[in-house]
Write a protein that holds these residues in place. Sequence first.
Motif, PDB file in Angstrom:
ATOM      1  N   ALA A  60       0.823  -1.208   0.000  1.00 13.74           N
ATOM      2  CA  ALA A  60       0.000   0.000   0.000  1.00 13.74           C
ATOM      3  C   ALA A  60       0.860   1.263   0.000  1.00 13.74           C
ATOM      4  O   ALA A  60       0.623   2.197  -0.773  1.00 13.74           O
ATOM      5  CB  ALA A  60      -0.929  -0.013   1.212  1.00 13.74           C
ATOM      6  N   VAL A  61       1.883   1.295   0.851  1.00 13.66           N
ATOM      7  CA  VAL A  61       2.712   2.497   0.977  1.00 13.66           C
ATOM      8  C   VAL A  61       3.519   2.749  -0.293  1.00 13.66           C
ATOM      9  O   VAL A  61       3.498   3.842  -0.867  1.00 13.66           O
ATOM     10  CB  VAL A  61       3.641   2.380   2.197  1.00 13.66           C
ATOM     11  CG1 VAL A  61       4.658   3.518   2.216  1.00 13.66           C
ATOM     12  CG2 VAL A  61       2.831   2.382   3.479  1.00 13.66           C
ATOM     13  N   GLY A 105      -5.222  -0.682  -9.478  1.00 12.29           N
ATOM     14  CA  GLY A 105      -6.541  -1.213  -9.169  1.00 12.29           C
ATOM     15  C   GLY A 105      -6.469  -2.524  -8.406  1.00 12.29           C
ATOM     16  O   GLY A 105      -7.209  -2.745  -7.432  1.00 12.29           O
ATOM     17  N   LEU A 106      -5.568  -3.417  -8.829  1.00 13.62           N
ATOM     18  CA  LEU A 106      -5.387  -4.685  -8.127  1.00 13.62           C
ATOM     19  C   LEU A 106      -4.829  -4.459  -6.729  1.00 13.62           C
ATOM     20  O   LEU A 106      -5.183  -5.173  -5.778  1.00 13.62           O
ATOM     21  CB  LEU A 106      -4.456  -5.592  -8.930  1.00 13.62           C
ATOM     22  CG  LEU A 106      -5.056  -6.182 -10.215  1.00 13.62           C
ATOM     23  CD1 LEU A 106      -3.965  -6.853 -11.044  1.00 13.62           C
ATOM     24  CD2 LEU A 106      -6.156  -7.186  -9.873  1.00 13.62           C
ATOM     25  N   LEU A 107      -3.948  -3.472  -6.595  1.00 16.59           N
ATOM     26  CA  LEU A 107      -3.397  -3.134  -5.279  1.00 16.59           C
ATOM     27  C   LEU A 107      -4.520  -2.775  -4.305  1.00 16.59           C
ATOM     28  O   LEU A 107      -4.587  -3.310  -3.186  1.00 16.59           O
ATOM     29  CB  LEU A 107      -2.416  -1.969  -5.436  1.00 16.59           C
ATOM     30  CG  LEU A 107      -1.724  -1.373  -4.212  1.00 16.59           C
ATOM     31  CD1 LEU A 107      -0.420  -0.712  -4.653  1.00 16.59           C
ATOM     32  CD2 LEU A 107      -2.584  -0.314  -3.498  1.00 16.59           C
ATOM     33  N   VAL A 108      -5.389  -1.872  -4.719  1.00 17.38           N
ATOM     34  CA  VAL A 108      -6.496  -1.451  -3.851  1.00 17.38           C
ATOM     35  C   VAL A 108      -7.418  -2.628  -3.549  1.00 17.38           C
ATOM     36  O   VAL A 108      -7.850  -2.819  -2.399  1.00 17.38           O
ATOM     37  CB  VAL A 108      -7.278  -0.294  -4.507  1.00 17.38           C
ATOM     38  CG1 VAL A 108      -8.528   0.035  -3.704  1.00 17.38           C
ATOM     39  CG2 VAL A 108      -6.395   0.940  -4.655  1.00 17.38           C
ATOM     40  N   CYS A 111      -5.638  -5.127  -1.029  1.00  9.94           N
ATOM     41  CA  CYS A 111      -5.549  -4.571   0.322  1.00  9.94           C
ATOM     42  C   CYS A 111      -6.929  -4.534   0.979  1.00  9.94           C
ATOM     43  O   CYS A 111      -7.068  -4.850   2.167  1.00  9.94           O
ATOM     44  CB  CYS A 111      -4.943  -3.169   0.271  1.00  9.94           C
ATOM     45  SG  CYS A 111      -3.192  -3.133  -0.208  1.00  9.94           S
ATOM     46  N   ALA A 112      -7.945  -4.147   0.206  1.00  5.91           N
ATOM     47  CA  ALA A 112      -9.306  -4.116   0.750  1.00  5.91           C
ATOM     48  C   ALA A 112      -9.794  -5.521   1.084  1.00  5.91           C
ATOM     49  O   ALA A 112     -10.472  -5.728   2.100  1.00  5.91           O
ATOM     50  CB  ALA A 112     -10.246  -3.448  -0.252  1.00  5.91           C
ATOM     51  N   LEU A 116     -11.016  -6.587   4.799  1.00  4.04           N
ATOM     52  CA  LEU A 116     -12.377  -7.086   5.031  1.00  4.04           C
ATOM     53  C   LEU A 116     -12.407  -8.556   5.401  1.00  4.04           C
ATOM     54  O   LEU A 116     -13.478  -9.117   5.639  1.00  4.04           O
ATOM     55  CB  LEU A 116     -13.223  -6.848   3.775  1.00  4.04           C
ATOM     56  CG  LEU A 116     -13.409  -5.386   3.358  1.00  4.04           C
ATOM     57  CD1 LEU A 116     -14.145  -5.303   2.041  1.00  4.04           C
ATOM     58  CD2 LEU A 116     -14.126  -4.604   4.451  1.00  4.04           C
ATOM     59  N   GLY A 117     -11.260  -9.189   5.424  1.00  2.72           N
ATOM     60  CA  GLY A 117     -11.210 -10.590   5.794  1.00  2.72           C
ATOM     61  C   GLY A 117     -11.711 -11.533   4.720  1.00  2.72           C
ATOM     62  O   GLY A 117     -12.134 -12.658   5.033  1.00  2.72           O
ATOM     63  N   GLN A 118     -11.667 -11.108   3.467  1.00  2.00           N
ATOM     64  CA  GLN A 118     -12.163 -11.920   2.352  1.00  2.00           C
ATOM     65  C   GLN A 118     -11.026 -12.740   1.765  1.00  2.00           C
ATOM     66  O   GLN A 118     -10.395 -12.359   0.774  1.00  2.00           O
ATOM     67  CB  GLN A 118     -12.800 -11.024   1.287  1.00  2.00           C
ATOM     68  CG  GLN A 118     -14.000 -10.244   1.767  1.00  2.00           C
ATOM     69  CD  GLN A 118     -15.166 -11.155   2.124  1.00  2.00           C
ATOM     70  OE1 GLN A 118     -15.311 -12.253   1.581  1.00  2.00           O
ATOM     71  NE2 GLN A 118     -15.996 -10.707   3.046  1.00  2.00           N
TER      72      GLN A 118
END
Length: 345
Positions: A60-61, A105-108, A111-112, A116-118
Amino acid sequence: MQIIELLTPHYEVAWLPWAVQYFFLVGVATGAGLLLSVCAFGQAGGALQRLLPVAVLTLAVSGLAAPVSLLADLHQPARFWHFYAHMTPWSWMWRGAVLLPVFMGLLVAMCASWWLGQARWLRWLAPLMVLSALSITVYTGAEMMVVRSRPLWNTMWVPVNLALTGWLAAVGVALVVERFLPAQLRPDARALQALRAIGLWLAAALVVVAVLWALSGLLGMSPSFNEALRLVQEFPVWRMTMIGSAIFGAVVVGALLRGKQRLQAKGFTLVLGLGLAAAAWAFRWALFMGVQGVPKFGAGLYLYHMPWGGDGLLGMLGVAGLCVALVAMATWALEVFPARSPRVA
Protein backbone atom coordinates in the motif's frame (compact mmCIF):
# COMPACT_ATOMS: atom_id res chain seq x y z
CA MET A 1 53.54 26.29 -29.36
CA GLN A 2 50.01 25.43 -30.38
CA ILE A 3 47.27 25.66 -27.75
CA ILE A 4 44.15 23.62 -28.31
CA GLU A 5 41.16 24.50 -26.13
CA LEU A 6 38.42 21.95 -25.58
CA LEU A 7 34.99 23.25 -24.73
CA THR A 8 32.36 20.99 -23.22
CA PRO A 9 28.81 22.35 -23.41
CA HIS A 10 26.61 22.14 -20.34
CA TYR A 11 23.86 19.55 -20.72
CA GLU A 12 20.98 19.06 -18.34
CA VAL A 13 20.33 15.47 -17.29
CA ALA A 14 17.40 13.84 -19.06
CA TRP A 15 16.12 11.99 -15.98
CA LEU A 16 15.88 13.86 -12.71
CA PRO A 17 16.08 12.30 -9.21
CA TRP A 18 12.30 11.84 -9.41
CA ALA A 19 13.00 8.90 -11.73
CA VAL A 20 15.20 7.31 -9.06
CA GLN A 21 12.38 7.58 -6.53
CA TYR A 22 9.81 6.17 -8.95
CA PHE A 23 11.88 3.19 -10.09
CA PHE A 24 12.77 2.43 -6.47
CA LEU A 25 9.21 2.63 -5.15
CA VAL A 26 7.67 0.73 -8.05
CA GLY A 27 10.31 -2.00 -7.61
CA VAL A 28 9.35 -2.27 -3.94
CA ALA A 29 5.66 -2.34 -4.89
CA THR A 30 6.06 -5.18 -7.39
CA GLY A 31 8.07 -7.17 -4.84
CA ALA A 32 5.41 -6.57 -2.19
CA GLY A 33 2.68 -7.55 -4.67
CA LEU A 34 4.40 -10.85 -5.40
CA LEU A 35 4.96 -11.46 -1.67
CA LEU A 36 1.31 -10.74 -0.89
CA SER A 37 0.19 -13.09 -3.68
CA VAL A 38 2.31 -15.92 -2.27
CA CYS A 39 1.22 -15.24 1.31
CA ALA A 40 -2.43 -15.35 0.26
CA PHE A 41 -2.09 -19.12 -0.11
CA GLY A 42 -0.24 -19.64 3.18
CA GLN A 43 -1.60 -22.09 5.70
CA ALA A 44 -3.52 -20.66 8.66
CA GLY A 45 -1.07 -19.89 11.43
CA GLY A 46 1.92 -20.51 9.16
CA ALA A 47 4.86 -18.21 8.54
CA LEU A 48 3.59 -16.94 5.19
CA GLN A 49 0.15 -16.24 6.60
CA ARG A 50 1.71 -14.20 9.41
CA LEU A 51 3.48 -12.09 6.76
CA LEU A 52 0.19 -10.99 5.20
CA PRO A 53 -0.24 -7.74 7.20
CA VAL A 54 3.32 -6.53 6.56
CA ALA A 55 3.03 -7.43 2.86
CA VAL A 56 -0.22 -5.45 2.63
CA LEU A 57 1.28 -2.42 4.35
CA THR A 58 4.44 -2.50 2.21
CA LEU A 59 2.38 -2.79 -0.98
CA ALA A 60 0.00 0.00 0.00
CA VAL A 61 2.71 2.50 0.98
CA SER A 62 5.08 1.91 -1.95
CA GLY A 63 2.31 1.47 -4.50
CA LEU A 64 0.56 4.71 -3.58
CA ALA A 65 3.78 6.76 -3.35
CA ALA A 66 5.26 5.54 -6.66
CA PRO A 67 2.78 7.29 -9.03
CA VAL A 68 3.41 10.58 -7.21
CA SER A 69 7.08 10.38 -8.15
CA LEU A 70 6.17 9.43 -11.70
CA LEU A 71 3.87 12.42 -12.16
CA ALA A 72 6.53 14.71 -10.70
CA ASP A 73 9.11 13.30 -13.12
CA LEU A 74 6.85 14.28 -16.03
CA HIS A 75 7.38 17.94 -14.91
CA GLN A 76 3.80 18.70 -15.92
CA PRO A 77 1.36 16.16 -14.44
CA ALA A 78 -1.18 16.96 -17.15
CA ARG A 79 1.17 15.28 -19.64
CA PHE A 80 -0.05 11.98 -18.25
CA TRP A 81 -3.30 12.53 -20.14
CA HIS A 82 -1.38 12.62 -23.43
CA PHE A 83 -0.63 8.90 -23.12
CA TYR A 84 -4.34 8.18 -23.41
CA ALA A 85 -5.25 10.90 -25.89
CA HIS A 86 -2.50 9.85 -28.33
CA MET A 87 -2.01 6.10 -28.67
CA THR A 88 1.62 5.06 -29.23
CA PRO A 89 1.72 1.31 -28.48
CA TRP A 90 5.33 1.04 -29.70
CA SER A 91 6.44 3.20 -26.74
CA TRP A 92 7.23 1.53 -23.43
CA MET A 93 6.12 4.69 -21.63
CA TRP A 94 2.70 4.40 -23.28
CA ARG A 95 2.50 0.72 -22.33
CA GLY A 96 3.38 1.66 -18.78
CA ALA A 97 0.58 4.22 -18.74
CA VAL A 98 -1.82 1.38 -19.54
CA LEU A 99 -0.29 -1.21 -17.20
CA LEU A 100 0.16 1.01 -14.13
CA PRO A 101 -3.56 1.77 -13.51
CA VAL A 102 -4.28 -1.97 -13.70
CA PHE A 103 -1.63 -2.61 -11.07
CA MET A 104 -3.03 0.18 -8.88
CA GLY A 105 -6.54 -1.21 -9.17
CA LEU A 106 -5.39 -4.68 -8.13
CA LEU A 107 -3.40 -3.13 -5.28
CA VAL A 108 -6.50 -1.45 -3.85
CA ALA A 109 -8.61 -4.58 -4.36
CA MET A 110 -6.14 -6.90 -2.63
CA CYS A 111 -5.55 -4.57 0.32
CA ALA A 112 -9.31 -4.12 0.75
CA SER A 113 -9.86 -7.88 0.52
CA TRP A 114 -7.40 -8.48 3.34
CA TRP A 115 -8.86 -5.68 5.45
CA LEU A 116 -12.38 -7.09 5.03
CA GLY A 117 -11.21 -10.59 5.79
CA GLN A 118 -12.16 -11.92 2.35
CA ALA A 119 -9.63 -14.72 1.96
CA ARG A 120 -11.34 -16.11 -1.12
CA TRP A 121 -11.20 -12.76 -2.93
CA LEU A 122 -7.54 -12.43 -2.00
CA ARG A 123 -6.72 -15.78 -3.55
CA TRP A 124 -8.71 -15.06 -6.70
CA LEU A 125 -6.88 -11.76 -7.16
CA ALA A 126 -3.41 -13.19 -6.43
CA PRO A 127 -2.72 -14.66 -9.93
CA LEU A 128 -3.79 -11.37 -11.53
CA MET A 129 -1.48 -9.46 -9.21
CA VAL A 130 1.43 -11.74 -10.14
CA LEU A 131 0.87 -11.06 -13.85
CA SER A 132 0.43 -7.34 -13.26
CA ALA A 133 3.54 -7.05 -11.04
CA LEU A 134 5.64 -8.88 -13.63
CA SER A 135 4.27 -6.63 -16.40
CA ILE A 136 5.30 -3.53 -14.42
CA THR A 137 8.73 -5.09 -13.85
CA VAL A 138 9.18 -5.69 -17.57
CA TYR A 139 7.97 -2.22 -18.57
CA THR A 140 10.20 -0.33 -16.13
CA GLY A 141 13.25 -2.38 -17.10
CA ALA A 142 12.55 -2.02 -20.82
CA GLU A 143 12.30 1.76 -20.48
CA MET A 144 16.01 1.81 -19.72
CA MET A 145 17.07 -1.12 -21.88
CA VAL A 146 15.81 0.47 -25.11
CA VAL A 147 18.14 3.51 -24.76
CA ARG A 148 20.77 2.52 -27.34
CA SER A 149 22.87 5.63 -26.81
CA ARG A 150 23.84 4.28 -23.38
CA PRO A 151 25.56 0.88 -23.81
CA LEU A 152 25.47 0.32 -20.06
CA TRP A 153 21.66 0.46 -20.14
CA ASN A 154 21.14 -1.27 -23.48
CA THR A 155 21.26 -4.83 -22.18
CA MET A 156 18.81 -7.39 -20.83
CA TRP A 157 20.79 -7.48 -17.58
CA VAL A 158 19.42 -4.07 -16.59
CA PRO A 159 15.77 -5.21 -16.21
CA VAL A 160 16.93 -8.32 -14.33
CA ASN A 161 19.04 -6.29 -11.91
CA LEU A 162 16.30 -3.71 -11.41
CA ALA A 163 13.82 -6.50 -10.63
CA LEU A 164 16.04 -8.34 -8.15
CA THR A 165 17.24 -5.22 -6.32
CA GLY A 166 13.67 -3.89 -6.18
CA TRP A 167 12.38 -7.13 -4.68
CA LEU A 168 15.26 -7.21 -2.22
CA ALA A 169 14.35 -3.64 -1.24
CA ALA A 170 10.77 -4.86 -0.66
CA VAL A 171 12.15 -7.28 1.92
CA GLY A 172 14.01 -4.40 3.53
CA VAL A 173 10.98 -2.10 3.59
CA ALA A 174 8.88 -4.94 5.02
CA LEU A 175 11.42 -5.33 7.85
CA VAL A 176 11.06 -1.62 8.59
CA VAL A 177 7.28 -1.20 8.42
CA GLU A 178 6.53 -4.36 10.44
CA ARG A 179 7.72 -2.50 13.53
CA PHE A 180 4.85 -0.04 13.15
CA LEU A 181 2.04 -2.58 12.88
CA PRO A 182 -0.28 -3.18 15.83
CA ALA A 183 1.12 -5.89 18.11
CA GLN A 184 -1.44 -8.50 17.07
CA LEU A 185 -0.52 -8.10 13.40
CA ARG A 186 3.27 -8.11 13.68
CA PRO A 187 5.03 -11.19 12.23
CA ASP A 188 6.42 -13.71 14.68
CA ALA A 189 9.94 -15.21 14.68
CA ARG A 190 9.05 -17.83 12.05
CA ALA A 191 7.64 -15.21 9.71
CA LEU A 192 10.70 -13.00 10.09
CA GLN A 193 12.95 -15.97 9.33
CA ALA A 194 10.89 -16.68 6.20
CA LEU A 195 11.32 -13.06 5.14
CA ARG A 196 15.06 -13.32 5.76
CA ALA A 197 15.21 -16.51 3.67
CA ILE A 198 13.50 -14.72 0.79
CA GLY A 199 16.11 -11.95 1.06
CA LEU A 200 18.95 -14.46 1.00
CA TRP A 201 17.60 -16.15 -2.14
CA LEU A 202 17.28 -12.78 -3.86
CA ALA A 203 20.81 -11.81 -2.82
CA ALA A 204 22.13 -15.13 -4.16
CA ALA A 205 20.29 -14.53 -7.44
CA LEU A 206 21.94 -11.09 -7.71
CA VAL A 207 25.39 -12.65 -7.29
CA VAL A 208 24.63 -15.22 -10.00
CA VAL A 209 23.38 -12.51 -12.35
CA ALA A 210 26.51 -10.41 -11.74
CA VAL A 211 28.74 -13.39 -12.56
CA LEU A 212 26.77 -14.20 -15.72
CA TRP A 213 26.89 -10.54 -16.80
CA ALA A 214 30.67 -10.49 -16.34
CA LEU A 215 31.11 -13.77 -18.23
CA SER A 216 28.94 -12.57 -21.10
CA GLY A 217 31.10 -9.44 -21.31
CA LEU A 218 34.37 -11.37 -21.28
CA LEU A 219 33.02 -13.60 -24.05
CA GLY A 220 32.17 -10.55 -26.14
CA MET A 221 28.42 -11.05 -25.83
CA SER A 222 27.62 -8.00 -23.68
CA PRO A 223 28.94 -4.53 -24.62
CA SER A 224 27.37 -3.35 -21.36
CA PHE A 225 30.09 -5.03 -19.29
CA ASN A 226 32.85 -3.47 -21.41
CA GLU A 227 31.19 -0.08 -20.99
CA ALA A 228 31.12 -0.57 -17.22
CA LEU A 229 34.85 -1.35 -17.23
CA ARG A 230 35.54 1.75 -19.33
CA LEU A 231 33.59 3.94 -16.91
CA VAL A 232 35.50 2.52 -13.94
CA GLN A 233 38.86 3.10 -15.66
CA GLU A 234 38.23 6.57 -17.07
CA PHE A 235 35.94 8.30 -14.58
CA PRO A 236 37.04 8.46 -10.91
CA VAL A 237 33.56 9.54 -9.75
CA TRP A 238 32.01 6.45 -11.30
CA ARG A 239 34.81 4.29 -9.86
CA MET A 240 34.21 5.60 -6.34
CA THR A 241 30.47 5.11 -6.71
CA MET A 242 30.80 1.51 -7.86
CA ILE A 243 33.36 0.56 -5.23
CA GLY A 244 31.29 2.20 -2.51
CA SER A 245 28.11 0.47 -3.70
CA ALA A 246 29.85 -2.91 -3.83
CA ILE A 247 31.23 -2.55 -0.31
CA PHE A 248 27.92 -1.32 1.08
CA GLY A 249 26.03 -4.15 -0.65
CA ALA A 250 28.47 -6.74 0.71
CA VAL A 251 28.05 -5.40 4.25
CA VAL A 252 24.26 -5.53 4.00
CA VAL A 253 24.26 -9.08 2.60
CA GLY A 254 26.70 -10.08 5.36
CA ALA A 255 24.27 -8.73 7.95
CA LEU A 256 21.49 -10.70 6.28
CA LEU A 257 23.56 -13.87 6.49
CA ARG A 258 24.37 -13.34 10.17
CA GLY A 259 20.88 -12.25 11.11
CA LYS A 260 19.42 -15.66 11.93
CA GLN A 261 19.87 -15.22 15.66
CA ARG A 262 19.44 -11.46 15.71
CA LEU A 263 16.08 -10.84 14.05
CA GLN A 264 14.42 -10.52 17.44
CA ALA A 265 17.09 -8.14 18.73
CA LYS A 266 15.85 -4.62 19.33
CA GLY A 267 16.64 -2.37 16.39
CA PHE A 268 18.34 -5.04 14.25
CA THR A 269 15.47 -5.47 11.77
CA LEU A 270 15.18 -1.69 11.47
CA VAL A 271 18.88 -1.26 10.63
CA LEU A 272 18.90 -4.30 8.32
CA GLY A 273 15.75 -3.19 6.52
CA LEU A 274 17.02 0.36 6.02
CA GLY A 275 20.33 -1.05 4.74
CA LEU A 276 18.63 -3.28 2.16
CA ALA A 277 16.42 -0.44 0.97
CA ALA A 278 19.33 2.02 0.86
CA ALA A 279 21.48 -0.40 -1.16
CA ALA A 280 18.75 -0.77 -3.80
CA TRP A 281 18.22 2.99 -3.88
CA ALA A 282 21.97 3.65 -4.25
CA PHE A 283 22.15 1.18 -7.15
CA ARG A 284 19.45 3.13 -8.97
CA TRP A 285 21.11 6.46 -8.21
CA ALA A 286 24.38 5.25 -9.73
CA LEU A 287 22.57 3.72 -12.70
CA PHE A 288 20.40 6.77 -13.45
CA MET A 289 22.25 9.85 -12.27
CA GLY A 290 25.86 8.60 -12.39
CA VAL A 291 25.67 7.37 -15.97
CA GLN A 292 24.06 10.60 -17.18
CA GLY A 293 27.17 12.42 -16.01
CA VAL A 294 29.24 10.56 -18.62
CA PRO A 295 29.19 12.02 -22.15
CA LYS A 296 27.56 9.98 -24.90
CA PHE A 297 30.03 11.40 -27.41
CA GLY A 298 33.31 13.29 -27.10
CA ALA A 299 35.28 14.12 -23.98
CA GLY A 300 34.58 15.76 -20.68
CA LEU A 301 31.81 15.33 -18.12
CA TYR A 302 28.22 16.45 -17.98
CA LEU A 303 28.39 18.14 -14.62
CA TYR A 304 25.32 17.66 -12.44
CA HIS A 305 24.76 19.49 -9.19
CA MET A 306 21.96 18.39 -6.91
CA PRO A 307 19.40 21.21 -6.72
CA TRP A 308 17.97 22.04 -3.32
CA GLY A 309 14.43 22.50 -4.58
CA GLY A 310 11.64 20.24 -5.74
CA ASP A 311 13.72 18.64 -8.52
CA GLY A 312 16.42 17.57 -6.07
CA LEU A 313 16.91 17.20 -2.33
CA LEU A 314 13.59 18.75 -1.29
CA GLY A 315 11.73 16.44 -3.66
CA MET A 316 13.44 13.34 -2.28
CA LEU A 317 12.72 14.42 1.29
CA GLY A 318 9.13 15.02 0.27
CA VAL A 319 8.76 11.48 -1.07
CA ALA A 320 10.28 10.08 2.13
CA GLY A 321 7.86 12.21 4.14
CA LEU A 322 4.96 10.95 2.04
CA CYS A 323 5.93 7.35 2.79
CA VAL A 324 6.17 8.09 6.52
CA ALA A 325 2.76 9.78 6.42
CA LEU A 326 1.21 6.80 4.60
CA VAL A 327 2.63 4.38 7.19
CA ALA A 328 1.27 6.57 10.01
CA MET A 329 -2.17 6.79 8.39
CA ALA A 330 -2.31 3.05 7.76
CA THR A 331 -1.28 2.09 11.28
CA TRP A 332 -3.77 4.58 12.74
CA ALA A 333 -6.53 3.14 10.55
CA LEU A 334 -5.66 -0.40 11.67
CA GLU A 335 -5.90 0.69 15.29
CA VAL A 336 -9.21 2.49 14.87
CA PHE A 337 -10.75 0.16 12.26
CA PRO A 338 -9.00 -3.19 12.73
CA ALA A 339 -9.03 -5.76 9.96
CA ARG A 340 -11.87 -8.25 10.32
CA SER A 341 -9.54 -11.18 10.30
CA PRO A 342 -5.77 -11.18 9.89
CA ARG A 343 -5.90 -14.88 9.03
CA VAL A 344 -6.49 -16.56 5.69
CA ALA A 345 -8.47 -19.70 6.33
